[in-house]
Design a protein around this motif. Structure first.
Motif, PDB file in Angstrom:
ATOM      1  N   ARG A 194       5.509   6.872   5.734  1.00  0.00           N
ATOM      2  CA  ARG A 194       5.081   6.560   4.367  1.00  0.00           C
ATOM      3  C   ARG A 194       5.149   7.778   3.464  1.00  0.00           C
ATOM      4  O   ARG A 194       5.533   7.682   2.289  1.00  0.00           O
ATOM      5  CB  ARG A 194       3.658   6.008   4.399  1.00  0.00           C
ATOM      6  N   CYS A 195       4.788   8.936   3.983  1.00  0.00           N
ATOM      7  CA  CYS A 195       4.873  10.178   3.186  1.00  0.00           C
ATOM      8  C   CYS A 195       6.315  10.498   2.825  1.00  0.00           C
ATOM      9  O   CYS A 195       6.600  10.944   1.704  1.00  0.00           O
ATOM     10  CB  CYS A 195       4.247  11.335   3.962  1.00  0.00           C
ATOM     11  N   ILE A 196       7.216  10.267   3.770  1.00  0.00           N
ATOM     12  CA  ILE A 196       8.637  10.532   3.491  1.00  0.00           C
ATOM     13  C   ILE A 196       9.148   9.596   2.403  1.00  0.00           C
ATOM     14  O   ILE A 196       9.884  10.013   1.492  1.00  0.00           O
ATOM     15  CB  ILE A 196       9.459  10.396   4.791  1.00  0.00           C
ATOM     16  N   GLU A 197       8.767   8.331   2.470  1.00  0.00           N
ATOM     17  CA  GLU A 197       9.220   7.377   1.453  1.00  0.00           C
ATOM     18  C   GLU A 197       8.535   7.600   0.103  1.00  0.00           C
ATOM     19  O   GLU A 197       9.122   7.321  -0.941  1.00  0.00           O
ATOM     20  CB  GLU A 197       8.968   5.953   1.935  1.00  0.00           C
ATOM     21  N   PHE A 199       7.214  10.626  -1.154  1.00  0.00           N
ATOM     22  CA  PHE A 199       7.462  11.909  -1.801  1.00  0.00           C
ATOM     23  C   PHE A 199       8.874  12.432  -1.564  1.00  0.00           C
ATOM     24  O   PHE A 199       9.200  13.524  -2.047  1.00  0.00           O
ATOM     25  CB  PHE A 199       6.458  12.959  -1.301  1.00  0.00           C
ATOM     26  N   GLY A 200       9.701  11.709  -0.813  1.00  0.00           N
ATOM     27  CA  GLY A 200      11.066  12.170  -0.587  1.00  0.00           C
ATOM     28  C   GLY A 200      11.883  12.170  -1.865  1.00  0.00           C
ATOM     29  O   GLY A 200      11.774  11.271  -2.701  1.00  0.00           O
ATOM     30  N   ARG A 201      12.690  13.168  -2.031  1.00  0.00           N
ATOM     31  CA  ARG A 201      13.479  13.296  -3.257  1.00  0.00           C
ATOM     32  C   ARG A 201      14.570  12.231  -3.361  1.00  0.00           C
ATOM     33  O   ARG A 201      15.120  12.047  -4.447  1.00  0.00           O
ATOM     34  CB  ARG A 201      14.090  14.692  -3.333  1.00  0.00           C
ATOM     35  N   HIS A 202      14.893  11.577  -2.276  1.00  0.00           N
ATOM     36  CA  HIS A 202      15.863  10.482  -2.374  1.00  0.00           C
ATOM     37  C   HIS A 202      15.264   9.291  -3.113  1.00  0.00           C
ATOM     38  O   HIS A 202      16.005   8.412  -3.571  1.00  0.00           O
ATOM     39  CB  HIS A 202      16.314  10.063  -0.979  1.00  0.00           C
ATOM     40  N   ILE A 236      22.387  12.870   2.186  1.00  0.00           N
ATOM     41  CA  ILE A 236      22.681  11.726   3.034  1.00  0.00           C
ATOM     42  C   ILE A 236      21.420  11.404   3.831  1.00  0.00           C
ATOM     43  O   ILE A 236      20.906  12.228   4.567  1.00  0.00           O
ATOM     44  CB  ILE A 236      23.855  12.019   3.989  1.00  0.00           C
ATOM     45  N   GLY A 237      20.931  10.206   3.677  1.00  0.00           N
ATOM     46  CA  GLY A 237      19.744   9.805   4.403  1.00  0.00           C
ATOM     47  C   GLY A 237      18.465  10.191   3.673  1.00  0.00           C
ATOM     48  O   GLY A 237      18.467  10.624   2.512  1.00  0.00           O
ATOM     49  N   ALA A 238      17.348  10.018   4.361  1.00  0.00           N
ATOM     50  CA  ALA A 238      16.033  10.293   3.773  1.00  0.00           C
ATOM     51  C   ALA A 238      15.780  11.792   3.705  1.00  0.00           C
ATOM     52  O   ALA A 238      16.283  12.576   4.508  1.00  0.00           O
ATOM     53  CB  ALA A 238      14.951   9.613   4.601  1.00  0.00           C
ATOM     54  N   ASP A 239      14.976  12.169   2.718  1.00  0.00           N
ATOM     55  CA  ASP A 239      14.617  13.571   2.518  1.00  0.00           C
ATOM     56  C   ASP A 239      13.374  13.872   3.348  1.00  0.00           C
ATOM     57  O   ASP A 239      12.293  13.345   3.095  1.00  0.00           O
ATOM     58  CB  ASP A 239      14.349  13.827   1.030  1.00  0.00           C
ATOM     59  N   VAL A 245       7.336  16.827   0.724  1.00  0.00           N
ATOM     60  CA  VAL A 245       7.232  15.934   1.886  1.00  0.00           C
ATOM     61  C   VAL A 245       6.464  16.621   3.017  1.00  0.00           C
ATOM     62  O   VAL A 245       5.594  16.018   3.671  1.00  0.00           O
ATOM     63  CB  VAL A 245       8.632  15.507   2.354  1.00  0.00           C
ATOM     64  N   GLN A 246       6.759  17.898   3.250  1.00  0.00           N
ATOM     65  CA  GLN A 246       6.064  18.628   4.303  1.00  0.00           C
ATOM     66  C   GLN A 246       4.581  18.784   3.981  1.00  0.00           C
ATOM     67  O   GLN A 246       3.720  18.690   4.869  1.00  0.00           O
ATOM     68  CB  GLN A 246       6.714  20.009   4.485  1.00  0.00           C
ATOM     69  N   ILE A 247       4.252  19.002   2.713  1.00  0.00           N
ATOM     70  CA  ILE A 247       2.842  19.108   2.308  1.00  0.00           C
ATOM     71  C   ILE A 247       2.122  17.783   2.541  1.00  0.00           C
ATOM     72  O   ILE A 247       0.982  17.748   3.020  1.00  0.00           O
ATOM     73  CB  ILE A 247       2.749  19.544   0.838  1.00  0.00           C
ATOM     74  N   ALA A 248       2.782  16.669   2.214  1.00  0.00           N
ATOM     75  CA  ALA A 248       2.165  15.357   2.417  1.00  0.00           C
ATOM     76  C   ALA A 248       1.949  15.069   3.901  1.00  0.00           C
ATOM     77  O   ALA A 248       0.886  14.553   4.300  1.00  0.00           O
ATOM     78  CB  ALA A 248       3.036  14.279   1.778  1.00  0.00           C
TER      79      ALA A 248
END
Length: 316
Positions: A194-197, A199-202, A236-239, A245-248
């Motif tokens: 969920r954090c990746i989706e 706060f990810g820059r993609h 390419i792909g998820a950020d 993302v790492q902070i989240a």
């Protein structure tokens, strides 16, 4: 009777004492110096101490001294109050402020706060639905090639039994893959996704303003040719590597670990300290690069981050 002392010896003793008394003070002090053989102490050091000047003590007003002590105690009390106010304004360096997204990351958060698309065991809702449909097609009863009397009735019964068994199997499979039966480790893994989706820059590049462009390598085809900047390849792909993302991800892990930390759990306390300091470095880097821009404001508002998490020294 004891022998009588001759008068000549007595007269010689008296003559010696009178002679010593008649000597001047300087000669007498030299005569009474410390003997190296018998280590006899003389009165010369005592006379030197007596002749020293005594220091005159200054008069101290007790009322002024009491006022000075009172002012000092008042200043120290005020400093403690100001220090407590500063620490309160900075916030907690470990736990985040309660926000909707942070509350949904807790281990005891209700499943309704998450999307229905999240399932356990790395499963996705679309893949599970496709698998169920394919299994239904594989196990569906087929009509007989040589039909006999009553074959249609038997086929209809088989189809009903298959539909009932298929419904039970699909319910059992969805219950197994549901997050209601997931462990805390599985919930943490889902929270990382969920954090990746979130706060990810993609995903955030469409809503948030782009960050400052970094200086790219420059190449020249010839000495007279203009410099041509190297284009940045598309993601390419998820950020998963950007600092937000790492902070989240670290915030989600820190909140769960801090709430379940025991007093004598030294290994997890060390692990918590390492994650807090790593998050501090990432936050300082992101603030330095983004300069308080939209990405910084986004993670601060959604994750409930405090200034104490990246300012100054953090001691646990």
């Amino acid at each position: 009777m004891p022998p009588r002392i001759p008068t000549t010896a007595v007269s010689s003793i008296f003559n010696l004492t009178s002679l010593l008394q008649s000597l001047p003070a300087t000669t007498r002090s030299q005569a009474l110096t410390k003997c190296s053989a018998c280590l006899f102490s003389t009165t010369a050091p005592l006379e030197a101490k007596r002749t020293r000047k005594r220091k005159v003590r200054k008069h101290v007003d007790p009322y002024r001294l009491a006022q000075a002590r009172q002012r000092k105690s008042a200043n120290l009390a005020r400093q403690k109050v100001l220090q407590a106010e500063r620490e309160l304004s900075l916030g907690d360096p470990v736990r985040s402020r309660p926000t909707p997204f942070v509350n949904s990351l807790q281990a005891n958060a209700p499943i309704s706060t998450m999307k229905e698309s999240y399932l356990n065991y790395f499963l996705k809702a679309d893949d599970v639905q496709k698998s169920l449909e394919y299994s239904k097609w594989l196990t569906e009863p087929l009509p007989e090639t040589n039909p006999i009397v009553g074959a249609e009735a038997r086929l209809a019964e088989k189809i009903k039994e298959h539909a009932a068994s298929y419904g039970n199997a699909s319910k059992a499979l969805l219950a197994i893959a549901s997050l209601e039966n997931a462990s805390s480790k599985d919930r943490t893994r889902i929270n990382i996704q969920r954090c990746i989706e979130e706060f990810g820059r993609h995903n955030t590049e469409e809503d948030l303003a782009p960050g400052l462009q970094s200086k790219q390598n420059v190449r020249k085809e010839s000495e007279d040719a203009d410099a041509i900047a190297v284009t940045v390849p598309k993601r390419i792909g998820a950020d998963t590597g950007s600092p937000e993302v790492q902070i989240a991800i670290l915030t989600a892990k820190i909140n769960v670990l801090a709430n379940n930390l025991h007093k004598k759990d030294k290994s997890n306390k060390r692990r918590l300290r390492m994650m807090v300091h790593k998050r501090q470095k990432l936050m300082a880097y992101l603030r330095r690069q983004d300069r308080g821009g939209p990405r910084w404001q986004n993670i601060v508002e959604k994750l409930g981050l405090n200034d104490a998490m990246w300012k100054g020294e953090i001691s646990l």
